[in-house]
Design a protein around this motif. Structure first.
Motif, PDB file in Angstrom:
ATOM      1  N   SER A 167       0.899  -1.289  -0.012  1.00 43.68           N
ATOM      2  CA  SER A 167       0.080  -0.011   0.020  1.00 43.68           C
ATOM      3  C   SER A 167       0.832   1.211   0.106  1.00 43.68           C
ATOM      4  CB  SER A 167      -0.775   0.109   1.196  1.00 43.68           C
ATOM      5  OG  SER A 167      -1.445   1.394   1.555  1.00 43.68           O
ATOM      6  N   PHE A 168       0.461   2.388  -0.597  1.00 44.13           N
ATOM      7  CA  PHE A 168       1.151   3.680  -0.596  1.00 44.13           C
ATOM      8  C   PHE A 168       1.099   4.033   0.703  1.00 44.13           C
ATOM      9  CE2 PHE A 168      -3.412   4.239  -2.102  1.00 44.13           C
ATOM     10  CZ  PHE A 168      -3.813   5.107  -0.971  1.00 44.13           C
ATOM     11  N   TYR A 169       0.035   3.645   1.501  1.00 46.82           N
ATOM     12  CA  TYR A 169       0.406   4.424   3.023  1.00 46.82           C
ATOM     13  C   TYR A 169       1.616   3.656   3.723  1.00 46.82           C
ATOM     14  CZ  TYR A 169      -4.843   5.749   2.925  1.00 46.82           C
ATOM     15  OH  TYR A 169      -5.780   6.094   2.640  1.00 46.82           O
ATOM     16  N   GLU A 170       2.144   2.565   3.403  1.00 52.01           N
ATOM     17  CA  GLU A 170       3.042   1.970   4.015  1.00 52.01           C
ATOM     18  C   GLU A 170       4.479   2.852   3.219  1.00 52.01           C
ATOM     19  OE1 GLU A 170       3.866  -2.398   4.139  1.00 52.01           O
ATOM     20  OE2 GLU A 170       1.750  -2.564   3.713  1.00 52.01           O
ATOM     21  N   ALA A 171       4.528   3.274   1.909  1.00 53.61           N
ATOM     22  CA  ALA A 171       5.384   3.828   1.488  1.00 53.61           C
ATOM     23  C   ALA A 171       5.503   5.550   1.677  1.00 53.61           C
ATOM     24  CB  ALA A 171       5.247   3.917  -0.015  1.00 53.61           C
ATOM     25  N   LEU A 172       4.482   5.948   2.021  1.00 52.65           N
ATOM     26  CA  LEU A 172       4.348   7.502   2.419  1.00 52.65           C
ATOM     27  C   LEU A 172       5.236   7.834   3.615  1.00 52.65           C
ATOM     28  CD1 LEU A 172       2.954  10.095   1.891  1.00 52.65           C
ATOM     29  CD2 LEU A 172       0.962   9.314   3.547  1.00 52.65           C
ATOM     30  N   PRO A 173       5.586   7.138   4.637  1.00 48.73           N
ATOM     31  CA  PRO A 173       6.624   7.873   5.566  1.00 48.73           C
ATOM     32  C   PRO A 173       8.087   7.912   4.963  1.00 48.73           C
ATOM     33  CG  PRO A 173       5.350   6.237   6.663  1.00 48.73           C
ATOM     34  CD  PRO A 173       5.008   5.966   5.167  1.00 48.73           C
ATOM     35  N   PHE A 174       8.289   6.989   4.077  1.00 43.52           N
ATOM     36  CA  PHE A 174       9.723   6.964   3.368  1.00 43.52           C
ATOM     37  C   PHE A 174       9.732   7.987   2.468  1.00 43.52           C
ATOM     38  CE2 PHE A 174       9.002   2.416   4.863  1.00 43.52           C
ATOM     39  CZ  PHE A 174      10.014   2.146   5.571  1.00 43.52           C
ATOM     40  N   ALA A 190      -3.547   9.172  -0.569  1.00 45.40           N
ATOM     41  CA  ALA A 190      -4.149   9.197   0.864  1.00 45.40           C
ATOM     42  C   ALA A 190      -4.868  10.139   1.190  1.00 45.40           C
ATOM     43  CB  ALA A 190      -2.688   9.258   1.521  1.00 45.40           C
ATOM     44  N   GLY A 191      -5.591  10.871   0.516  1.00 46.81           N
ATOM     45  CA  GLY A 191      -6.660  11.955   0.634  1.00 46.81           C
ATOM     46  C   GLY A 191      -6.128  13.217   1.071  1.00 46.81           C
ATOM     47  N   GLU A 192      -4.707  13.274   1.096  1.00 45.56           N
ATOM     48  CA  GLU A 192      -4.189  14.547   1.702  1.00 45.56           C
ATOM     49  C   GLU A 192      -3.995  15.812   0.418  1.00 45.56           C
ATOM     50  OE1 GLU A 192      -3.639  15.179   4.606  1.00 45.56           O
ATOM     51  OE2 GLU A 192      -3.780  13.311   5.561  1.00 45.56           O
ATOM     52  N   ASP A 193      -5.241  15.902   0.107  1.00 43.92           N
ATOM     53  CA  ASP A 193      -5.257  16.740  -1.242  1.00 43.92           C
ATOM     54  C   ASP A 193      -4.596  18.059  -1.185  1.00 43.92           C
ATOM     55  OD1 ASP A 193      -6.574  14.730  -2.294  1.00 43.92           O
ATOM     56  OD2 ASP A 193      -8.658  15.522  -2.083  1.00 43.92           O
TER      57      ASP A 193
END
Length: 236
Positions: free
Chosen positions: A184-191, A216-219
């Motif tokens: 998931s891109f949620y896992e990639a987002l912190p990196f 992730a909806g952080e538009d």
């Protein structure tokens, strides 16, 4: 700890839908690959500077050979040589008294620089930077040439854990290879966030973060990053 990727790899399919997204603006693709970006953010070790002028050890020879065959396009052979170099440098970094023969890299009074910051930790900090650089090169080959994003992700993570000054390349590489492996891109987002914090002016890093944020909806945050990229402004 490093395993060579298979000749072919079938990634697990994505389990989430990605909305169509336009290609990155020109300002975001000034670097054609992670290898080119690596040259900007990690101190490139020249063949003469690598060993400080002394006779090379087996790790140094493998490193040189890997760079040469990679340039010739023999990617599996290059990956094998980088793998050998990484294994030997890791042995030296973990047990310098037992494996001092594998490299002529100096161990005493090691001091390294990155930008305006000077670090002087243990006397193996520079060889750890070399090891991290080898991991990044091997990760790039594993993903782009050999089609194994899972192996590449492990190697990029190893680079972040090994380098005294982890680079944005390593963190961005973890993010892109996680997504390529079907995570998931949620896992990639912190990196992606960490990569952008380390290199806010690198367009492709900002673009990867913006796309993940949008998904992730952080538009709002994504739109701000993309607008700065479209303008070609600094600090994005």
């Amino acid at each position: 700890p490093w395993s060579l990727p298979a000749t072919s790899h079938r990634s697990r399919p994505h389990t989430h839908q990605h909305r169509p997204y336009p290609p990155p603006p020109a300002s975001a693709v000034s670097s054609p690959s992670n290898t080119a970006l690596c040259a900007q953010t990690i101190n490139e070790m020249t063949l003469t500077g690598l060993t400080g002028g002394g006779p090379p050890g087996a790790a140094d020879v493998a490193f040189r050979h890997a760079m040469q065959v990679e340039k010739s396009g023999t990617f599996r052979q290059a990956a094998a040589a980088f793998h050998e170099a990484a294994t030997l440098y890791r042995c030296f970094a973990d047990h310098p008294d037992l494996f001092g023969h594998v490299t002529a890299y100096p161990r005493g009074d090691s001091v390294g620089k990155q930008g305006d910051n000077v670090h002087s930790g243990d006397d193996l900090s520079d060889v750890r930077s070399v090891l991290a650089y080898v991991c990044v090169r091997l990760a790039h080959l594993s993903h782009d040439a050999l089609g194994d994003p899972k192996a590449a992700s492990r190697l990029y993570r190893e680079a972040t854990a090994t380098d005294p000054f982890p680079s944005s390349v390593s963190y961005d590489g973890v993010g892109t290879t996680l997504e390529a492996a079907g995570e998931s891109f949620y896992e990639a987002l912190p990196f992606y966030r960490q990569a952008h914090a380390l290199a806010p002016g690198v367009g492709i890093v900002a673009f990867h973060l913006a796309v993940a944020l949008e998904r992730a909806g952080e538009d709002k945050e994504a739109a701000e990053l993309l607008e700065r990229l479209r303008r070609g402004g600094a600090g994005c």
